[in-house]
Design a protein around this motif. Structure first.
Motif, short mmCIF file in Angstrom:
data_model
loop_
_atom_site.label_atom_id
_atom_site.label_comp_id
_atom_site.label_asym_id
_atom_site.label_seq_id
_atom_site.Cartn_x
_atom_site.Cartn_y
_atom_site.Cartn_z
N TRP A 1 0.82 -1.21 0.00
CA TRP A 1 0.00 0.00 0.00
C TRP A 1 0.86 1.27 0.00
CZ3 TRP A 1 0.32 3.47 4.11
CH2 TRP A 1 1.00 3.01 5.24
N SER B 1 -0.03 5.60 0.82
CA SER B 1 -1.04 6.58 1.21
C SER B 1 -0.38 7.92 1.48
CB SER B 1 -1.74 6.10 2.49
OG SER B 1 -2.84 6.92 2.79
N SER C 1 -5.81 5.40 2.03
CA SER C 1 -5.37 4.08 1.56
C SER C 1 -4.78 3.27 2.71
CB SER C 1 -4.34 4.22 0.44
OG SER C 1 -4.92 4.83 -0.69
N ALA D 1 -5.99 -0.47 3.60
CA ALA D 1 -5.07 -1.60 3.64
C ALA D 1 -5.09 -2.29 5.00
CB ALA D 1 -3.65 -1.14 3.28
N CYS E 1 -3.01 -1.52 -2.77
CA CYS E 1 -3.90 -0.45 -2.32
C CYS E 1 -3.18 0.89 -2.43
CB CYS E 1 -4.32 -0.71 -0.87
SG CYS E 1 -5.44 0.54 -0.20
N GLN F 1 -7.30 -5.30 -5.95
CA GLN F 1 -6.81 -3.94 -5.73
C GLN F 1 -7.87 -3.07 -5.09
OE1 GLN F 1 -6.53 -1.15 -9.05
NE2 GLN F 1 -7.12 -2.81 -10.46
#
Length: 161
Positions: A8, A10, A15, A19, A54, A88
């Motif tokens: 992931w 973010s 996100s 995740a 992610c 995803q």
């Protein structure tokens, strides 16, 4: 035991929450490793039976940090992970479909098998302030992330994909 790798990225926390929610549920089903895109390696990819990716959509594309992960790991695992399962999750401010398409094209190049449709969580962030602000993902949306994590984890553990 099957191993799921969740990679992931973010910028504003959305996100990351997604995740973490997927990982929380997947751990009940199979061995689950969650790692930030900047820390994920080809070795991590090779050690997993399946993946959840992610990331946020930034400027109508997959986030740069997530793209860098794919750039860094693509060739070292090419031809070695074919047929493995993936799903995803995209955190978007309005649409998310372009980032999902971009990620799917990368997964297609690896010959991964999509086992869940892309989950796109829309935060409706439309101004500079809301786009840059820390995100709080709604519980309903986090439950969707948990459901995706549990489904992928269970499918891996059962050998369904």
């Amino acid at each position: 035991m099957a191993r799921l790798l969740i990679v992931w990225h973010s910028r504003t926390g959305g996100s990351a929450q997604m995740a973490q929610a997927a990982a929380e549920a997947a751990r009940d089903e199979c061995e689950t490793v969650i790692t930030r895109a900047q820390d994920a390696t080809a070795k991590d990819m090779l050690a997993a039976n399946g993946y959840i990716f992610c990331a946020p959509e930034n400027l109508a594309a997959l986030s740069g940090e997530m793209k860098e992960f794919f750039d860094r790991c693509y060739y070292p695992v090419l031809g070695q992970i074919e047929g493995r399962a993936y799903a995803q999750m995209i955190c978007a401010g309005s649409d998310g479909r372009n980032a999902a398409r971009q990620l799917a094209r990368i997964a297609t190049g690896w010959r991964l098998k999509e086992v869940q449709p892309a989950l796109i969580i829309n935060t409706r962030a439309q101004t500079a302030d809301t786009i840059l602000a820390e995100k709080t993902i709604a519980e309903k949306d986090l439950q969707d992330c948990r459901d995706l994590g549990a489904a992928v984890g269970a499918g891996l553990q059962m050998g369904a994909f």
